[in-house]
Design a protein around this motif. Structure first.
Motif, PDB file in Angstrom:
ATOM      1  N   THR A 314      63.490  -9.193 180.642  1.00 39.07           N
ATOM      2  CA  THR A 314      64.933  -9.186 180.440  1.00 39.07           C
ATOM      3  C   THR A 314      65.295  -9.168 178.961  1.00 39.07           C
ATOM      4  OG1 THR A 314      65.183 -10.391 182.511  1.00 39.07           O
ATOM      5  CG2 THR A 314      67.089 -10.330 181.060  1.00 39.07           C
ATOM      6  N   SER A 315      64.627  -9.973 178.149  1.00 48.12           N
ATOM      7  CA  SER A 315      64.930  -9.969 176.719  1.00 48.12           C
ATOM      8  C   SER A 315      64.509  -8.646 176.083  1.00 48.12           C
ATOM      9  CB  SER A 315      64.245 -11.150 176.019  1.00 48.12           C
ATOM     10  OG  SER A 315      62.849 -11.117 176.213  1.00 48.12           O
ATOM     11  N   GLY A 316      63.370  -8.103 176.509  1.00 41.71           N
ATOM     12  CA  GLY A 316      62.924  -6.830 175.957  1.00 41.71           C
ATOM     13  C   GLY A 316      63.864  -5.690 176.274  1.00 41.71           C
ATOM     14  N   LEU A 317      64.320  -5.599 177.534  1.00 42.55           N
ATOM     15  CA  LEU A 317      65.268  -4.554 177.903  1.00 42.55           C
ATOM     16  C   LEU A 317      66.601  -4.730 177.181  1.00 42.55           C
ATOM     17  CD1 LEU A 317      64.667  -4.089 181.747  1.00 42.55           C
ATOM     18  CD2 LEU A 317      64.142  -2.475 179.916  1.00 42.55           C
ATOM     19  N   ARG A 318      66.979  -5.982 176.929  1.00 40.01           N
ATOM     20  CA  ARG A 318      68.224  -6.212 176.187  1.00 40.01           C
ATOM     21  C   ARG A 318      68.080  -5.746 174.743  1.00 40.01           C
ATOM     22  NH1 ARG A 318      72.975  -5.318 175.565  1.00 40.01           N
ATOM     23  NH2 ARG A 318      74.335  -6.901 174.637  1.00 40.01           N
ATOM     24  N   PHE A 319      66.924  -5.980 174.127  1.00 35.17           N
ATOM     25  CA  PHE A 319      66.681  -5.469 172.780  1.00 35.17           C
ATOM     26  C   PHE A 319      66.750  -3.941 172.769  1.00 35.17           C
ATOM     27  CE2 PHE A 319      64.293  -9.546 171.792  1.00 35.17           C
ATOM     28  CZ  PHE A 319      65.190  -9.980 170.837  1.00 35.17           C
ATOM     29  N   VAL A 320      66.153  -3.311 173.786  1.00 34.74           N
ATOM     30  CA  VAL A 320      66.191  -1.852 173.887  1.00 34.74           C
ATOM     31  C   VAL A 320      67.639  -1.367 173.967  1.00 34.74           C
ATOM     32  CG1 VAL A 320      65.703   0.090 175.449  1.00 34.74           C
ATOM     33  CG2 VAL A 320      63.901  -1.556 174.894  1.00 34.74           C
ATOM     34  N   ASP A 321      68.438  -2.047 174.772  1.00 31.40           N
ATOM     35  CA  ASP A 321      69.838  -1.672 174.931  1.00 31.40           C
ATOM     36  C   ASP A 321      70.601  -1.811 173.617  1.00 31.40           C
ATOM     37  OD1 ASP A 321      71.840  -0.812 176.887  1.00 31.40           O
ATOM     38  OD2 ASP A 321      72.808  -2.732 176.449  1.00 31.40           O
ATOM     39  N   LEU A 322      70.237  -2.800 172.818  1.00 36.93           N
ATOM     40  CA  LEU A 322      70.948  -3.052 171.563  1.00 36.93           C
ATOM     41  C   LEU A 322      70.630  -2.025 170.486  1.00 36.93           C
ATOM     42  CD1 LEU A 322      70.585  -6.946 171.344  1.00 36.93           C
ATOM     43  CD2 LEU A 322      72.704  -5.675 171.718  1.00 36.93           C
ATOM     44  N   ILE A 323      69.411  -1.496 170.479  1.00 33.49           N
ATOM     45  CA  ILE A 323      69.012  -0.625 169.370  1.00 33.49           C
ATOM     46  C   ILE A 323      68.967   0.858 169.727  1.00 33.49           C
ATOM     47  CG2 ILE A 323      67.629  -2.509 168.417  1.00 33.49           C
ATOM     48  CD1 ILE A 323      65.118  -1.043 169.273  1.00 33.49           C
ATOM     49  N   CYS A 324      69.084   1.222 171.011  1.00 33.54           N
ATOM     50  CA  CYS A 324      68.861   2.611 171.396  1.00 33.54           C
ATOM     51  C   CYS A 324      70.050   3.505 171.066  1.00 33.54           C
ATOM     52  CB  CYS A 324      68.528   2.714 172.883  1.00 33.54           C
ATOM     53  SG  CYS A 324      69.958   2.586 173.966  1.00 33.54           S
ATOM     54  N   ARG A 325      69.761   4.785 170.869  1.00 36.49           N
ATOM     55  CA  ARG A 325      70.794   5.815 170.822  1.00 36.49           C
ATOM     56  C   ARG A 325      71.023   6.294 172.246  1.00 36.49           C
ATOM     57  NH1 ARG A 325      67.444   7.630 166.209  1.00 36.49           N
ATOM     58  NH2 ARG A 325      66.246   8.749 167.805  1.00 36.49           N
ATOM     59  N   PRO A 326      72.288   6.499 172.679  1.00 34.07           N
ATOM     60  CA  PRO A 326      72.552   6.873 174.073  1.00 34.07           C
ATOM     61  C   PRO A 326      71.781   8.110 174.526  1.00 34.07           C
ATOM     62  CG  PRO A 326      74.593   6.270 172.984  1.00 34.07           C
ATOM     63  CD  PRO A 326      73.536   6.290 171.914  1.00 34.07           C
ATOM     64  N   GLU A 327      71.603   9.073 173.628  1.00 33.25           N
ATOM     65  CA  GLU A 327      70.932  10.316 174.023  1.00 33.25           C
ATOM     66  C   GLU A 327      69.428  10.148 174.170  1.00 33.25           C
ATOM     67  OE1 GLU A 327      71.429  10.503 169.477  1.00 33.25           O
ATOM     68  OE2 GLU A 327      72.541   9.754 171.231  1.00 33.25           O
ATOM     69  N   ASP A 328      68.895   9.030 173.702  1.00 33.74           N
ATOM     70  CA  ASP A 328      67.449   8.786 173.794  1.00 33.74           C
ATOM     71  C   ASP A 328      67.125   7.542 174.610  1.00 33.74           C
ATOM     72  OD1 ASP A 328      66.591  10.985 172.246  1.00 33.74           O
ATOM     73  OD2 ASP A 328      67.044   9.918 170.397  1.00 33.74           O
ATOM     74  N   ARG A 329      68.047   7.128 175.486  1.00 29.53           N
ATOM     75  CA  ARG A 329      67.835   5.895 176.244  1.00 29.53           C
ATOM     76  C   ARG A 329      66.566   5.970 177.096  1.00 29.53           C
ATOM     77  NH1 ARG A 329      70.978   1.771 177.319  1.00 29.53           N
ATOM     78  NH2 ARG A 329      72.805   2.879 176.538  1.00 29.53           N
ATOM     79  N   GLY A 330      66.382   7.086 177.778  1.00 27.39           N
ATOM     80  CA  GLY A 330      65.194   7.226 178.624  1.00 27.39           C
ATOM     81  C   GLY A 330      63.915   7.172 177.815  1.00 27.39           C
ATOM     82  N   ALA A 331      63.920   7.829 176.650  1.00 22.62           N
ATOM     83  CA  ALA A 331      62.721   7.839 175.806  1.00 22.62           C
ATOM     84  C   ALA A 331      62.387   6.437 175.306  1.00 22.62           C
ATOM     85  CB  ALA A 331      62.931   8.795 174.627  1.00 22.62           C
ATOM     86  N   LEU A 332      63.394   5.679 174.859  1.00 24.51           N
ATOM     87  CA  LEU A 332      63.129   4.335 174.340  1.00 24.51           C
ATOM     88  C   LEU A 332      62.707   3.387 175.454  1.00 24.51           C
ATOM     89  CD1 LEU A 332      63.005   2.724 171.758  1.00 24.51           C
ATOM     90  CD2 LEU A 332      65.387   2.052 172.096  1.00 24.51           C
ATOM     91  N   ASN A 333      63.288   3.542 176.656  1.00 25.57           N
ATOM     92  CA  ASN A 333      62.802   2.767 177.801  1.00 25.57           C
ATOM     93  C   ASN A 333      61.331   3.070 178.059  1.00 25.57           C
ATOM     94  OD1 ASN A 333      64.733   1.071 179.739  1.00 25.57           O
ATOM     95  ND2 ASN A 333      65.973   2.605 178.692  1.00 25.57           N
ATOM     96  N   GLY A 334      60.957   4.359 177.904  1.00 24.21           N
ATOM     97  CA  GLY A 334      59.559   4.731 178.084  1.00 24.21           C
ATOM     98  C   GLY A 334      58.655   4.074 177.069  1.00 24.21           C
ATOM     99  N   ALA A 335      59.112   3.993 175.815  1.00 22.88           N
ATOM    100  CA  ALA A 335      58.324   3.335 174.775  1.00 22.88           C
ATOM    101  C   ALA A 335      58.144   1.852 175.092  1.00 22.88           C
ATOM    102  CB  ALA A 335      59.006   3.512 173.418  1.00 22.88           C
ATOM    103  N   PHE A 336      59.203   1.219 175.590  1.00 18.30           N
ATOM    104  CA  PHE A 336      59.122  -0.192 175.963  1.00 18.30           C
ATOM    105  C   PHE A 336      58.096  -0.403 177.071  1.00 18.30           C
ATOM    106  CE2 PHE A 336      60.557  -3.492 178.978  1.00 18.30           C
ATOM    107  CZ  PHE A 336      60.449  -4.607 178.171  1.00 18.30           C
ATOM    108  N   TYR A 337      58.163   0.424 178.111  1.00 17.39           N
ATOM    109  CA  TYR A 337      57.241   0.262 179.222  1.00 17.39           C
ATOM    110  C   TYR A 337      55.812   0.631 178.836  1.00 17.39           C
ATOM    111  CZ  TYR A 337      60.867  -0.762 182.626  1.00 17.39           C
ATOM    112  OH  TYR A 337      61.874  -1.364 183.326  1.00 17.39           O
ATOM    113  N   ALA A 338      55.636   1.548 177.870  1.00 13.34           N
ATOM    114  CA  ALA A 338      54.281   1.864 177.405  1.00 13.34           C
ATOM    115  C   ALA A 338      53.630   0.622 176.807  1.00 13.34           C
ATOM    116  CB  ALA A 338      54.335   2.988 176.370  1.00 13.34           C
ATOM    117  N   ALA A 339      54.404  -0.097 175.989  1.00 11.22           N
ATOM    118  CA  ALA A 339      53.885  -1.335 175.415  1.00 11.22           C
ATOM    119  C   ALA A 339      53.667  -2.385 176.497  1.00 11.22           C
ATOM    120  CB  ALA A 339      54.848  -1.858 174.347  1.00 11.22           C
TER     121      ALA A 339
END
Length: 390
Positions: A314-339
């Protein structure tokens, strides 16, 4: 109402896929006796999952940012059913077991990333709620799958068939549910699919210093609870090992609910280091259980390590939501899940190092110390980021 029903539809499909990811885990102890597998091979079967995940993560997020969430998610859900068919047919074939686990990794890379981004977009009015619902749905599936297969595997009929059939039924329901889910991505003519991590340059430091270490706890901790501890402690609980393995998976997963409530109360900056501190405590209990043969300690360890996973998710996804660009949301979610999924290699790492040094106890002690160190690192990093933002 359309957005609410859309979120529910995506959540149903996400649950169906999550259910299948861990169905085979308790059954590995049955395959061990049936095929004469070693503890290292069992953890290798567990670890092949993130190997299949890596290429899918690189592709799925950016692809869904361009062609739409539905176009990527529907084939991924269908592939989850195919993976269960392969595992069902692989009761006497180690090669098919590896293939089935590999396909499940590919499925997770396709579906979990896209579903997370899809639900986030359909729930923009309450971003913390979106992060929580993704976690609850995923972990409900992750937990129910091993519990059902553990019960059937220990005492039920057709233990290497019925669990996969149950999963196939849920996949059919999930595919039907996606019919009514509204697409949340507007296609941009001429935009090409370019695999990328979606990390904004201005937030790269926060991603590598905070998001990546936090993501490690998402699956690194629970993978030890039900992917390693039941394997190395099987001799101490031989008569109920399959059921205990499934129950540990369920306990680890359901612990997410109270853990998520803490993220809402203390915020992601405090929850991230807390996640790894709780995980380190669970590692310590697992170490004590292995050293003494006191396998009931694993139940407490599973709850703690599941709680750590929920805090980290939950904290990790919230960090992703705070820093992502809307057009790259899927890509940054992918980077999070890769880690996050890199943490699933932990059972194999432990058994591999233990083969070299000749002491599983020493390796588990090292994991406990390392997890504690990551917690301290996160505590310092999040304090600095919060101070800079004030």
């Amino acid at each position: 109402m359309g957005r609410v029903s859309g979120r529910a539809s995506v959540a149903i499909a996400l649950f169906a896929v999550a259910l299948g990811t861990n169905v085979a885990t308790p059954l590995l102890l049955i395959y061990e006796g049936r095929l004469g597998l070693s503890a290292w091979t069992l953890t290798a079967l567990f670890a092949v999952y993130p190997i299949g995940l890596a290429p899918a993560l690189v592709f799925s997020g950016p692809a869904s940012d361009v062609v739409g969430r539905r176009a990527v998610m529907v084939p991924g859900v269908a592939l989850s059913g195919l993976a269960s068919i392969v595992l069902l047919l692989g009761r006497d074939s180690l090669a098919l077991l590896y293939l089935g686990r590999f396909l499940l990794g590919v499925v997770s890379g396709l579906v979990l990333v896209v579903a997370s981004a899809w639900i986030q977009e359909l729930g923009r009015d309450d971003p913390m709620w979106s992060a929580r619902v993704v976690g609850v749905v995923m972990y409900s599936g992750f937990g129910l799958g091993p519990l059902v297969s553990g019960l059937i595997g220990q005492w039920g009929p057709a233990p290497l068939t019925l669990p996969y059939v149950i999963h196939l039924v849920t996949i059919a329901v999930g595919l039907l549910a996606l019919i009514v889910a509204p697409e949340s991505v507007t296609r941009t003519p001429g935009r090409r699919i370019r695999p990328n991590l979606g990390i904004p340059a201005e937030s790269a430091s926060e991603f590598w210093r905070v998001v990546v270490p936090t993501a490690f706890g998402v699956f690194g901790m629970p993978s030890l609870a039900f992917g390693l501890f039941p394997v190395i402690l099987k001799p101490a609980m031989e008569s109920v090992a399959v059921f205990v393995s499934g129950l540990l998976g369920m306990l680890a997963m359901v612990s997410i609910v109270p853990a998520q409530a803490w993220v809402g109360r203390v915020g992601p900056h405090r929850a991230a280091p807390l996640a790894l501190a709780v995980g380190a405590t669970g590692c310590l209990l697992g170490l004590i259980a292995f050293a003494t043969g006191g396998w009931p300690l694993l139940f407490v360890a599973a709850v703690l390590m599941g709680g750590a996973s929920g805090l980290a998710m939950t904290s990790g996804l919230r960090f992703v939501d705070l820093i992502c660009r809307p057009e790259d949301r899927g890509a940054l979610n992918g980077a999070f899940y890769a880690a996050a999924y890199a943490g699933m290699m932990m059972p194999l790492v432990v058994t591999s190092i233990a083969r070299v040094v000749g002491s599983t106890t020493a390796v588990l002690a090292g994991v406990t110390v390392a997890t504690t160190s990551v917690s301290l690192w996160l505590y310092r990093a999040t304090r600095e980021i919060r101070a800079a933002a004030i």
